[in-house]
Motif scaffolding. Structure first.
Motif, PDB file in Angstrom:
ATOM      1  N   ASN A 160      29.535  35.351  34.674  1.00 32.95           N
ATOM      2  CA  ASN A 160      30.725  36.021  35.207  1.00 32.95           C
ATOM      3  C   ASN A 160      30.327  36.755  36.485  1.00 32.95           C
ATOM      4  O   ASN A 160      29.299  37.425  36.531  1.00 32.95           O
ATOM      5  CB  ASN A 160      31.281  37.017  34.180  1.00 32.95           C
ATOM      6  CG  ASN A 160      32.731  37.381  34.466  1.00 32.95           C
ATOM      7  OD1 ASN A 160      33.097  37.753  35.575  1.00 32.95           O
ATOM      8  ND2 ASN A 160      33.570  37.285  33.447  1.00 32.95           N
ATOM      9  N   ARG A 161      31.151  36.622  37.531  1.00 27.36           N
ATOM     10  CA  ARG A 161      30.836  37.276  38.798  1.00 27.36           C
ATOM     11  C   ARG A 161      31.127  38.767  38.752  1.00 27.36           C
ATOM     12  O   ARG A 161      30.676  39.526  39.617  1.00 27.36           O
ATOM     13  CB  ARG A 161      31.609  36.610  39.930  1.00 27.36           C
ATOM     14  CG  ARG A 161      31.103  35.192  40.198  1.00 27.36           C
ATOM     15  CD  ARG A 161      32.044  34.452  41.101  1.00 27.36           C
ATOM     16  NE  ARG A 161      32.195  35.133  42.371  1.00 27.36           N
ATOM     17  CZ  ARG A 161      33.215  34.913  43.209  1.00 27.36           C
ATOM     18  NH1 ARG A 161      34.156  34.055  42.870  1.00 27.36           N
ATOM     19  NH2 ARG A 161      33.286  35.552  44.346  1.00 27.36           N
ATOM     20  N   VAL A 162      31.934  39.174  37.788  1.00 32.58           N
ATOM     21  CA  VAL A 162      32.127  40.607  37.561  1.00 32.58           C
ATOM     22  C   VAL A 162      31.115  41.000  36.491  1.00 32.58           C
ATOM     23  O   VAL A 162      31.273  40.703  35.316  1.00 32.58           O
ATOM     24  CB  VAL A 162      33.568  40.912  37.109  1.00 32.58           C
ATOM     25  CG1 VAL A 162      33.717  42.384  36.762  1.00 32.58           C
ATOM     26  CG2 VAL A 162      34.557  40.510  38.203  1.00 32.58           C
ATOM     27  N   CYS A 165      32.639  47.549  35.292  1.00 30.64           N
ATOM     28  CA  CYS A 165      33.725  47.991  36.171  1.00 30.64           C
ATOM     29  C   CYS A 165      33.767  49.514  36.221  1.00 30.64           C
ATOM     30  O   CYS A 165      34.822  50.136  36.064  1.00 30.64           O
ATOM     31  CB  CYS A 165      35.071  47.430  35.713  1.00 30.64           C
ATOM     32  SG  CYS A 165      35.071  45.638  35.541  1.00 30.64           S
ATOM     33  N   THR A 166      32.614  50.088  36.413  1.00 27.21           N
ATOM     34  CA  THR A 166      32.489  51.539  36.425  1.00 27.21           C
ATOM     35  C   THR A 166      31.931  52.043  37.751  1.00 27.21           C
ATOM     36  O   THR A 166      31.589  53.226  37.866  1.00 27.21           O
ATOM     37  CB  THR A 166      31.567  51.997  35.274  1.00 27.21           C
ATOM     38  OG1 THR A 166      30.429  51.133  35.249  1.00 27.21           O
ATOM     39  CG2 THR A 166      32.276  51.931  33.943  1.00 27.21           C
ATOM     40  N   GLY A 167      31.838  51.147  38.741  1.00 23.12           N
ATOM     41  CA  GLY A 167      31.480  51.573  40.088  1.00 23.12           C
ATOM     42  C   GLY A 167      30.066  52.119  40.213  1.00 23.12           C
ATOM     43  O   GLY A 167      29.229  51.941  39.326  1.00 23.12           O
ATOM     44  N   LEU A 181      34.098  48.582  25.371  1.00 19.27           N
ATOM     45  CA  LEU A 181      35.257  48.527  26.256  1.00 19.27           C
ATOM     46  C   LEU A 181      34.836  48.543  27.722  1.00 19.27           C
ATOM     47  O   LEU A 181      33.937  49.275  28.118  1.00 19.27           O
ATOM     48  CB  LEU A 181      36.181  49.724  25.959  1.00 19.27           C
ATOM     49  CG  LEU A 181      37.491  49.797  26.744  1.00 19.27           C
ATOM     50  CD1 LEU A 181      38.385  48.604  26.441  1.00 19.27           C
ATOM     51  CD2 LEU A 181      38.225  51.094  26.419  1.00 19.27           C
ATOM     52  N   ILE A 182      35.493  47.689  28.510  1.00 20.57           N
ATOM     53  CA  ILE A 182      35.262  47.647  29.953  1.00 20.57           C
ATOM     54  C   ILE A 182      36.043  48.780  30.617  1.00 20.57           C
ATOM     55  O   ILE A 182      37.124  49.142  30.170  1.00 20.57           O
ATOM     56  CB  ILE A 182      35.759  46.292  30.515  1.00 20.57           C
ATOM     57  CG1 ILE A 182      34.956  45.134  29.919  1.00 20.57           C
ATOM     58  CG2 ILE A 182      35.704  46.251  32.032  1.00 20.57           C
ATOM     59  CD1 ILE A 182      35.502  43.758  30.279  1.00 20.57           C
ATOM     60  N   GLY A 183      35.468  49.344  31.695  1.00 18.07           N
ATOM     61  CA  GLY A 183      36.249  50.255  32.529  1.00 18.07           C
ATOM     62  C   GLY A 183      36.186  51.714  32.136  1.00 18.07           C
ATOM     63  O   GLY A 183      37.032  52.501  32.557  1.00 18.07           O
ATOM     64  N   GLU A 184      35.212  52.066  31.338  1.00 14.89           N
ATOM     65  CA  GLU A 184      35.049  53.484  31.010  1.00 14.89           C
ATOM     66  C   GLU A 184      33.581  53.850  31.177  1.00 14.89           C
ATOM     67  O   GLU A 184      32.693  53.080  30.808  1.00 14.89           O
ATOM     68  CB  GLU A 184      35.512  53.770  29.579  1.00 14.89           C
ATOM     69  CG  GLU A 184      36.993  53.523  29.407  1.00 14.89           C
ATOM     70  CD  GLU A 184      37.563  54.180  28.151  1.00 14.89           C
ATOM     71  OE1 GLU A 184      36.777  54.636  27.297  1.00 14.89           O
ATOM     72  OE2 GLU A 184      38.789  54.217  28.047  1.00 14.89           O
ATOM     73  N   THR A 202      31.525  40.225  30.723  1.00 12.34           N
ATOM     74  CA  THR A 202      30.866  40.832  31.871  1.00 12.34           C
ATOM     75  C   THR A 202      29.465  41.325  31.520  1.00 12.34           C
ATOM     76  O   THR A 202      28.746  41.804  32.396  1.00 12.34           O
ATOM     77  CB  THR A 202      31.670  42.058  32.337  1.00 12.34           C
ATOM     78  OG1 THR A 202      31.922  42.891  31.183  1.00 12.34           O
ATOM     79  CG2 THR A 202      32.996  41.636  32.945  1.00 12.34           C
TER      80      THR A 202
END
Lengths: 384, 384
Positions: free
Chosen positions: B45-47, B77-79, B112-115, B219
């Motif tokens: 996955n590129r992400v 996805c947490t920068g 979970l993604i994004g936290e 991811t």
């Protein structure tokens, strides 16, 4: 309305006994001319049903005088006998309608794959349908092609002196190339088959080819456009193409709105892509992500699943420049956490996902549905 | 057992408080040497999650002295903050373990993604885990990496004087390239990182890359192979590669057997393909067909849905030469109706689909699951 909204067409829809439950299952659409120009677009699945193989040949001639459509059986993966049955269907219609040749009669079927049609019911059904042909038969025809559709689907656009109308069925196995559907469009505009073909391909590319309810491509997809010329009017190409696209767009939206078991219609717009192909690839990847489809069903704005779907594509983008909005709330900015996900209101049937690739200026819209326990039930409890 | 079956490894699994429910959520695996050779395979996955980006860098050095794994959060996805947190995790482990550099400490996360991860709990957790490191800690480590897994997954192969063991977690978002999983394999064989890398890639290509539970690519996928050299034995490559593949195969099969909401494990074997690539493409297309997955759930041998899935591929085949067996009953022959579908017994959890492309002599096996209302519920009722 439906296929009889345009002048020069009659239609009928009857119960021939193909469906065990006695519901209408046979439709007949006849082009009374003076022209019999036609164009068709068919499934890109390499496993094609017998009626698709037949109708592709018919359309090569550019003329269609009638269409026989049945629900209750797809006549797909039925071998040489299945093709002979389709041929016999066209011959029967040619005989009953008189003055038409079987080579100008298209056939379309929908239902379970891998079973022969009950020809002892279908052929007499054509005789019966022919006696009921009417310039007001469009709605009955639309009803007769339903399978798991809960409502019949029709659309009409009327312009200055000419009309484009149509009917569609499709509820499952909806994925591009085309979605699983039978669609018949009619117009009384006076146009040749080459013009019809261009307008139809331009329209389906942006409408039926961009709905993806469940990622499954059918063996039977058929979209036909028939022109009678009965209005005596030849519209400009652009105006005609717009009307055809509007009717297709309307019908495609109705297909999504009635998809098997769905509780949400998801409008996925990919913006700022490097190319339209990139936008479509990303849109389809999002549309087919089962985990995201489940999350939408649960009214969970799970943008991480959107990013994980985008990440499986070859489209041009940088992961840390991706932005995602759900119902206009930019929950993901620069590949990371954006606005508060609690701001997203997902109570309504329509859900809008916007994916900003920050890689160019192209865009595309793909329509999809959520994944629900009802979908599983409809597709596991019995064969279809 | 698990990652401590091989000599030279200690492990621990504890509850650091990352998961709100208090379940174990932090695992530590330490290679006590004398060697610290390692290889890794990561999501395509590129992400990519922060720990994947970090560990990819670590593995470039070919040495790993410890792995920190957490469940309860993917850190994807947490920068930049997410990456800093992963870095801090490795630094903390290096400090606590002493004598190790952060650049040789791999990190893996799942959830979970994004936290962002709760670093105020994770960092003290590493200290606690270090105090519990044990040569018998493999099982506790395997338990601590579970997310929606209902059971922990371990496998061991012991040969003449050396051992390969491992643990895995993964229950949803399972699709090739890799399946959504964290896997740590350990061996006390005395091998360099290049040999480990080859053996690991050869094994994952035929095992983890060929399970496709739900078509969704993660991811965070990480598969690590660590060698301590503690046995003092250097096996022949072929024998070692076989052992690694056997352990991977065992773990992959356990992943399918515990997939979210699944009621069936589907073994899809594509035979007589023109090439292995064709066989894999067809197998994956069948594995991802939601309508077929629903039919299998309903114990309906709906071979038409198999053919419609095959028809979407670019593989070499003629539609009228395709044969399909379900549980060894050839329900489709030459693209049409074959043996009586009522002969197919689908009561058991394992369902075998054989697709004969009649186009060559290559073959491949893909494992998948059915699609169930329970899957929808697990993935819609709450964020994961």
């Amino acid at each position: 309305m439906s296929v009889t909204a345009a002048q020069g067409f009659t239609a009928a829809g009857i119960a021939a006994g193909i469906k065990a439950n006695g519901n209408p299952d046979l439709a007949l659409v006849v082009n009374d001319g003076p022209r019999h120009a036609a164009a068709g677009v068919f499934t890109s699945n390499r496993v094609k049903a017998a009626p698709v193989l037949w109708s592709e040949q018919v359309l090569k001639g550019g003329a269609v005088s009638a269409v026989v459509l049945n629900s209750g059986g797809a006549n797909a993966c039925t071998g040489p006998q299945g093709f002979q049955d389709t041929h016999a269907t066209a011959e029967k219609a040619a005989q009953v309608l008189q003055g038409h040749s079987a080579g100008e009669i298209a056939v379309a079927s929908t239902g379970l794959i891998g079973e022969l049609l009950p020809m002892d019911k279908l052929l007499p059904g054509i005789e019966k349908a022919a006696t009921e042909l009417s310039a007001h038969g469009g709605e009955k025809a639309a009803i007769a092609i339903k399978t798991t559709d809960t409502v019949h689907k029709t659309a009409v656009v009327t312009k200055d002196g000419w009309t484009v109308g149509g009917m569609a069925k499709g509820a499952g196995m909806l994925a591009p190339g085309l979605a699983t559907m039978l669609v018949v469009l009619t117009t009384d505009a006076d146009l040749d088959s080459a013009t019809l073909d261009k307008a139809l391909r331009d329209a389906t590319r942006l409408t039926f080819d961009r709905v993806d309810s469940d990622g499954c491509m059918s063996t039977n997809d058929t979209v036909l456009l028939l022109a009678s010329g009965a209005s005596g009017t030849t519209p400009e190409y652009g105006e005609f193409a717009d009307a055809v696209r509007d009717v297709c767009d309307d019908l495609a939206r109705q297909l999504i709105g009635d998809a098997e078991g769905a509780s949400k219609d998801i409008r996925i717009e990919v913006v700022n892509a490097a190319s339209e192909d990139d936008a479509v690839e990303v849109g389809r990847s999002i549309a087919r992500n089962n985990l995201l489809k489940c999350a939408i069903h649960g009214e969970d704005p799970n943008w991480g699943r959107v990013l994980s779907a985008i990440g499986t594509t070859k489209a041009a983008f940088e992961p840390d420049r991706l932005n995602v909005a759900i119902n206009d709330v930019w929950v993901c900015r620069n590949g990371s956490v954006g606005e508060d996900r609690d701001l997203v209101d997902m109570r309504y049937r329509e859900v809008r996902i916007t994916a900003d690739l920050a890689a160019g200026s192209a865009s595309a819209v793909i329509w999809a549905n959520d994944l629900t326990a009802d979908y599983v039930h409809e597709n596991s409890a019995y064969s279809s």
